[in-house]
Design a protein around this motif. Structure first.
Motif, PDB file in Angstrom:
ATOM      1  N   TYR A 104       0.820  -1.203   0.000  1.00  0.00           N
ATOM      2  CA  TYR A 104       0.000   0.000   0.000  1.00  0.00           C
ATOM      3  C   TYR A 104       0.859   1.261   0.000  1.00  0.00           C
ATOM      4  O   TYR A 104       1.957   1.295   0.554  1.00  0.00           O
ATOM      5  N   ASP A 152       1.764   4.633   1.615  1.00  0.00           N
ATOM      6  CA  ASP A 152       1.771   4.912   3.056  1.00  0.00           C
ATOM      7  C   ASP A 152       0.529   5.657   3.523  1.00  0.00           C
ATOM      8  O   ASP A 152      -0.028   5.366   4.596  1.00  0.00           O
ATOM      9  N   LEU A 171      -2.507   3.350   4.222  1.00  0.00           N
ATOM     10  CA  LEU A 171      -2.380   2.218   5.139  1.00  0.00           C
ATOM     11  C   LEU A 171      -3.342   2.345   6.299  1.00  0.00           C
ATOM     12  O   LEU A 171      -3.465   3.407   6.911  1.00  0.00           O
ATOM     13  N   GLY A 172      -4.044   1.250   6.577  1.00  0.00           N
ATOM     14  CA  GLY A 172      -5.004   1.246   7.664  1.00  0.00           C
ATOM     15  C   GLY A 172      -6.378   1.769   7.282  1.00  0.00           C
ATOM     16  O   GLY A 172      -7.334   1.619   8.045  1.00  0.00           O
ATOM     17  N   ARG A 173      -6.476   2.380   6.098  1.00  0.00           N
ATOM     18  CA  ARG A 173      -7.779   2.906   5.651  1.00  0.00           C
ATOM     19  C   ARG A 173      -8.306   2.149   4.433  1.00  0.00           C
ATOM     20  O   ARG A 173      -9.513   1.950   4.293  1.00  0.00           O
ATOM     21  N   THR A 210      -8.175  -1.266   1.779  1.00  0.00           N
ATOM     22  CA  THR A 210      -7.854  -2.687   1.703  1.00  0.00           C
ATOM     23  C   THR A 210      -8.080  -3.188   0.285  1.00  0.00           C
ATOM     24  O   THR A 210      -9.176  -3.021  -0.265  1.00  0.00           O
ATOM     25  N   ASN A 255     -12.008   3.236   3.363  1.00  0.00           N
ATOM     26  CA  ASN A 255     -12.681   3.741   4.553  1.00  0.00           C
ATOM     27  C   ASN A 255     -12.018   5.037   5.013  1.00  0.00           C
ATOM     28  O   ASN A 255     -10.899   5.354   4.605  1.00  0.00           O
ATOM     29  N   SER A 256     -12.718   5.761   5.873  1.00  0.00           N
ATOM     30  CA  SER A 256     -12.178   7.012   6.423  1.00  0.00           C
ATOM     31  C   SER A 256     -11.618   7.904   5.325  1.00  0.00           C
ATOM     32  O   SER A 256     -10.502   8.427   5.420  1.00  0.00           O
TER      33      SER A 256
END
Length: 115
Positions: free
Chosen positions: A59, A61, A64-66, A68, A83-84
């Protein structure tokens, strides 16, 4: 000839979610690296996320975490769950298939995030 058809873009408020889909024709999908790129106005196209044939992912940077990335080989489809979402995620999102020395692009789908 491979055809990639993206869908799922649209207008969403900041903090919201969208799921992009990219359906591929032909028989190369299962063995190909699939990726999502995006291009904002006045900026270069950039890699957002990629997934190889074994499901390994990478991903950008800032997502990342938002975001998928996932794939369904039975449906010849790759997804990008976002997301977000932030205003800076606004761009045209493109699906790309890499297969050996060949690469194929979709036509793009617009994602607009409003504040």
């Amino acid at each position: 000839q491979v055809q990639l058809v993206e869908s799922g873009g649209g207008l969403v408020q900041a903090g919201g979610s969208l799921r992009l889909s990219c359906a591929a024709s032909g028989s190369l999908f299962r063995s190909a690296v699939m990726a999502w790129y995006r291009q904002a106005p006045g900026k270069q196209r950039e890699l957002v996320a990629a997934i190889n044939s074994r499901g390994l992912t990478n991903y950008k940077d800032s997502v990342l975490g938002r975001f998928t990335i996932s794939r369904d080989n039975a449906k010849n489809t790759v997804y990008l769950q976002m997301n977000s979402l932030k205003r800076e995620d606004t761009a045209v999102y493109y699906c790309k298939m890499d297969y050996g020395s060949f690469d194929f692009w979709g036509q793009g789908t617009q994602v607009t995030v409003s504040s």
